[in-house]
Scaffold this motif. Sequence first.
Motif, short mmCIF file in Angstrom:
data_model
loop_
_atom_site.label_atom_id
_atom_site.label_comp_id
_atom_site.label_asym_id
_atom_site.label_seq_id
_atom_site.Cartn_x
_atom_site.Cartn_y
_atom_site.Cartn_z
N VAL A 47 33.60 30.64 48.74
CA VAL A 47 33.36 31.76 49.53
C VAL A 47 34.51 32.75 49.00
N GLY A 48 33.93 33.81 48.30
CA GLY A 48 34.90 35.00 47.88
C GLY A 48 34.44 36.24 48.67
N LYS A 49 35.54 37.13 48.71
CA LYS A 49 35.20 38.47 49.08
C LYS A 49 35.33 39.62 47.93
N VAL A 64 33.64 44.97 36.72
CA VAL A 64 34.71 44.15 36.75
C VAL A 64 35.09 44.17 38.01
N CYS A 65 35.13 42.97 38.81
CA CYS A 65 35.56 42.71 40.16
C CYS A 65 36.58 42.18 40.77
N MET A 66 37.37 42.62 41.74
CA MET A 66 38.57 41.97 42.17
C MET A 66 38.06 41.05 43.39
N VAL A 67 38.39 39.87 43.41
CA VAL A 67 37.73 38.90 44.37
C VAL A 67 38.67 38.11 45.20
N ASP A 68 38.68 38.38 46.49
CA ASP A 68 39.81 37.51 47.23
C ASP A 68 39.22 36.29 47.61
N VAL A 69 39.89 34.86 47.00
CA VAL A 69 39.53 33.67 47.23
C VAL A 69 40.29 32.94 48.35
N ALA A 70 41.18 33.57 49.00
CA ALA A 70 42.25 32.96 49.82
C ALA A 70 43.16 32.31 49.07
N GLY A 72 46.37 33.73 47.67
CA GLY A 72 47.19 34.83 47.17
C GLY A 72 46.67 35.95 46.66
N GLU A 73 47.10 36.10 45.34
CA GLU A 73 46.53 37.50 44.73
C GLU A 73 44.98 37.22 44.40
N PRO A 74 44.24 38.28 44.38
CA PRO A 74 42.90 38.40 44.04
C PRO A 74 42.64 37.86 42.62
N ILE A 75 41.46 37.39 42.34
CA ILE A 75 41.36 37.17 40.83
C ILE A 75 40.28 37.98 40.58
N GLN A 76 40.24 38.27 39.07
CA GLN A 76 39.25 39.14 38.12
C GLN A 76 38.07 38.58 37.87
N VAL A 92 32.00 32.11 44.59
CA VAL A 92 32.77 32.11 43.50
C VAL A 92 33.21 30.71 42.78
N ALA A 93 32.50 30.43 41.53
CA ALA A 93 33.05 29.37 41.02
C ALA A 93 34.26 29.66 39.97
#
Length: 437
Positions: A47-49, A64-70, A72-76, A92-93
């Motif tokens: 699960v991502g935010k 282009v999304c910045m996604v928090d997947v817990a 550390g740094e968000p992923i693009q 989020v895969a």
Amino acid sequence: MNISRKWLKEFVDITATDKEYDEIMTIAGQKVETTTRMDEDIKNVVVGKVLSMAKHENSDHMWVCMVDVAEGEPIQIVTGAQNVTEGDLVPVAKHNSYLPGGVHITKGKLRGVESNGMLCSFKELGLTVNDCPTAYEDGIWILNDEDVSVGQDINLVIGNDDTVVVEFEITNNRPDCYSLLGLARETAAAFNVPMHHHEPVVKGGAEGNLTDLLDVEVPADDLCLRYTARMVKNVKIAPSPKWMRQRLRSAGVRPINNIVDITNYVMLEYGQPMHAFDQRYVKDGKIVVRNAKDGETITTLDGQERQLSPEMLIIADAEKPIAVAGVMGGEYSGIMDDTNTVIFESAYFEPVQVRRTAKKLGMRTDASARYEKGLDPDGCPRTLKGAMELVELLGAGEPVAEFIEVDNRTAEPVQIPFDPDWINGLLGTDISVETMI
């Protein structure tokens, strides 16, 4: 027959590993074909935010999304979905993840912009709209209304976690094992542990005298030894709760709606098929279990028109066939979104007739596969009661307190003599009478 060990735990508490369970059950007489984990096809999906969204510099429809997947740094992640907004919780895969069908997701570039994974729809996770009734069908699966947390494995959300599905080969002489309860009994015996079985409880608060609302006749008394029916008023058609959808899916049954799902659920649990009719389309409130007339036809739930013949057993109303007994219901008496009153049936149909009818019509179903092996007529009222309990539990309607039963059985129950001395003599043992009992 597929059963979930997670569901089985409700009746039998064992701690055997998958391998131990398979071996012991096979030795005990219930051959295990395969054992699979429902979470093995989905790996590294969480699960991502969605924290932010910006227009793709080289595309007018991509984001282009910045996604928090817990982590550390968000992923693009780059997506073309149009139903995602900032703040949404989504599947989020991540890089080096796997989806059903062996799909491998890795990082790459979409029109020159780096994307470290993919946002997923429920279809890409192997689910259908029936599994996710509130989800948008043509976009990303939005999880805002689900009880989830960022970074959570999506298998936990779907219900695949700790769900081992065991496929049994049920031989024709063991129709009693064509159910979760039947295999629970076998498991309890094989592992020498107690079995817990809940007896259904039904309040039945709807007003009305059922015999004034419904009339049942069974002229084909040699082909239908027992027929039970019950009515539910003030029906509210809705998706089934998540736990029921997950259990049906683990058994390979597609969720439809709460009423249809209840009939499938009790079939899996008790081994007794059921059917539900929309009372509006049962002409004159009359159900007749009879042989078809020459030239009669019925359009079944799969939308196909079937030519019936006099050797086939059908369920009819005052005018026309509304179901092929033991095989499939008719399209026009099925459950609709605006159904208000439902008639549930649970019956025993003669097995050879069901097999011949299903074969001639070319429509072998889960119901006919069970009926043709020969079921226990005593299972009819028990299964009907279990369905009514679920109706009340799910808030799907109000059962009328009474039920209708036509019992055409004439044979006495078989009595098997118990001779401990003969048994010990045959086996060469010295087992006490108390132990045998």
